[in-house]
Write an enzyme that holds these catalytic residues in place. Structure first.
Site, PDB file in Angstrom:
ATOM      1  N   LEU A  66      65.804  44.354  73.607  1.00 48.02           N
ATOM      2  CA  LEU A  66      65.842  45.366  74.504  1.00 48.02           C
ATOM      3  C   LEU A  66      67.187  46.057  74.757  1.00 48.02           C
ATOM      4  O   LEU A  66      68.233  45.346  74.223  1.00 48.02           O
ATOM      5  CB  LEU A  66      65.435  44.583  75.912  1.00 48.02           C
ATOM      6  CG  LEU A  66      64.033  44.001  75.996  1.00 48.02           C
ATOM      7  CD1 LEU A  66      63.611  43.055  77.291  1.00 48.02           C
ATOM      8  CD2 LEU A  66      62.895  45.293  75.916  1.00 48.02           C
ATOM      9  N   PRO A  67      67.249  46.984  75.664  1.00 47.59           N
ATOM     10  CA  PRO A  67      68.629  47.791  75.616  1.00 47.59           C
ATOM     11  C   PRO A  67      69.852  46.960  76.237  1.00 47.59           C
ATOM     12  O   PRO A  67      70.918  47.291  75.990  1.00 47.59           O
ATOM     13  CB  PRO A  67      68.310  48.981  76.294  1.00 47.59           C
ATOM     14  CG  PRO A  67      66.763  49.070  76.331  1.00 47.59           C
ATOM     15  CD  PRO A  67      66.221  47.911  76.301  1.00 47.59           C
ATOM     16  N   THR A  95      71.408  42.755  72.392  1.00 51.59           N
ATOM     17  CA  THR A  95      72.774  42.573  72.458  1.00 51.59           C
ATOM     18  C   THR A  95      73.142  42.682  74.022  1.00 51.59           C
ATOM     19  O   THR A  95      73.374  43.843  74.245  1.00 51.59           O
ATOM     20  CB  THR A  95      73.953  43.425  71.678  1.00 51.59           C
ATOM     21  OG1 THR A  95      73.541  42.965  70.284  1.00 51.59           O
ATOM     22  CG2 THR A  95      75.207  43.298  71.911  1.00 51.59           C
ATOM     23  N   LYS A 170      78.430  37.885  68.701  1.00 50.83           N
ATOM     24  CA  LYS A 170      78.226  39.203  68.485  1.00 50.83           C
ATOM     25  C   LYS A 170      79.468  40.328  68.997  1.00 50.83           C
ATOM     26  O   LYS A 170      79.800  40.957  68.179  1.00 50.83           O
ATOM     27  CB  LYS A 170      76.812  39.672  68.959  1.00 50.83           C
ATOM     28  CG  LYS A 170      76.351  40.954  68.875  1.00 50.83           C
ATOM     29  CD  LYS A 170      76.235  41.481  67.435  1.00 50.83           C
ATOM     30  CE  LYS A 170      75.942  42.970  67.531  1.00 50.83           C
ATOM     31  NZ  LYS A 170      74.541  43.381  67.944  1.00 50.83           N
ATOM     32  N   LYS A 245      78.788  50.607  73.544  1.00 53.89           N
ATOM     33  CA  LYS A 245      78.304  49.392  74.437  1.00 53.89           C
ATOM     34  C   LYS A 245      78.754  48.306  74.030  1.00 53.89           C
ATOM     35  O   LYS A 245      79.038  47.449  75.137  1.00 53.89           O
ATOM     36  CB  LYS A 245      76.832  49.367  74.172  1.00 53.89           C
ATOM     37  CG  LYS A 245      76.080  48.304  74.771  1.00 53.89           C
ATOM     38  CD  LYS A 245      74.377  48.381  74.220  1.00 53.89           C
ATOM     39  CE  LYS A 245      73.938  46.731  74.689  1.00 53.89           C
ATOM     40  NZ  LYS A 245      72.463  46.723  74.126  1.00 53.89           N
TER      41      LYS A 245
END
Length: 294
Positions: A66-67, A95, A170, A245
């Protein structure tokens, strides 16, 4: 007995990941808000679900892609927790920020579920090809349960520690990538201004102390090194908006623990400039054109 996986979030990354689960013998119940994404998943053999809760009902495991953290928390707490069978395994491959990952994991465990955060590295081509790297946070038991599922979608599955540590790995990794890509781009731009042929500079630096993944595996100069998005007009690959992002997530995480990240902050500012120029959808190695004033 075939394991059933609920897969929620079938975008550029999730679609390929779900297809690889199907190729490796899992049954997949798929949900996405996009009709096109659902139709594509069905064409690969997935069963369409009417909602995230519908997908999770009766599934052995739930994979989400998901975003952002707000979407992850809302989907799990609002739909999945109430629908999943007792003891189901949750794998969030989005992420998101570390704090949200830890909060959702704690809530999942309190509700009787096992959960890992398992963000990915590798991009769209790796998602389609099943060669992603997964950085996984969670208990040893949850990791052991998640590893076969993740291995069906990737080439490397690495346990980073407790809940949230997959997200921490990450964002640290991508902050390093963002900063080294900026350095690679500015160096090639300067080399050209100094009269060096880009291929010649690549031949020298790729076997010298300046070598980096951004240069030898993802060179931002068209026609130099292995084929990259630079050879396709900076289309595909890893979008500027996604790098921005991740750099924002890294910056917020750094601030929360008092870590000094001047290079990460500088990279974030430069990618913000590139996004402000309307280039959020193009590959992040496009940075070279901004630095060259194109």
């Amino acid at each position: 007995m075939t394991q059933t996986i609920a897969f929620i979030g079938l975008g550029n990354m999730g679609g390929g990941m779900a297809a690889n689960l199907l190729k490796n013998g899992y049954a997949v119940r798929a949900f996405d808000l996009s009709e096109e994404a659902l139709a594509r998943a069905e064409s690969h053999g997935a069963v369409r679900a009417a909602s995230a809760a519908d997908a999770a009902t009766g599934a052995d495991a739930v994979v989400t892609m998901l975003p952002a953290g707000t979407h992850v928390e809302a989907v799990y707490t609002g739909e999945i927790f109430g629908a999943a069978r007792p003891g189901a395994l949750f794998l969030d491959c989005s992420t998101i920020d570390v704090a949200t990952a830890r909060r959702v994991s704690e809530a999942a465990v309190a509700a009787g579920f096992a959960m890992v955060d398992a963000p990915v590295s590798g991009g769209i081509a790796a998602a389609n090809g099943g060669t992603l790297t997964f950085m996984v946070g969670g208990t040893d038991t949850a990791f052991d349960s998640a590893r076969p599922i993740l291995s069906a979608m990737g080439k490397a599955v690495i346990h980073a520690g407790g809940a949230g540590n997959g997200q921490a790995a990450k964002i640290c990794n991508n902050m390093l990538l963002g900063a080294t890509m900026v350095a690679t781009c500015e160096t090639f731009a300067m080399a050209r201004k100094l009269g060096l042929d880009p291929q010649t500079f690549y031949d020298i630096s790729s076997v010298s102390s300046g070598q980096s993944w951004s240069m030898t595996s993802y060179c931002p100069v068209p026609g130099v090194g292995p084929q990259t998005p630079a050879d396709n007009g900076y289309q595909g690959g890893f979008a500027v908006g996604l790098m921005l992002k991740d750099l924002k997530l890294a910056g917020a995480a750094a601030a929360s623990v008092g870590a000094s990240v001047p290079m990460g902050n500088a990279a974030e500012a430069l990618y913000q400039m590139l996004a402000n120029q309307g280039e959020a959808a193009r590959d992040f190695s496009l940075m070279i054109e901004m630095l060259e004033g194109k």
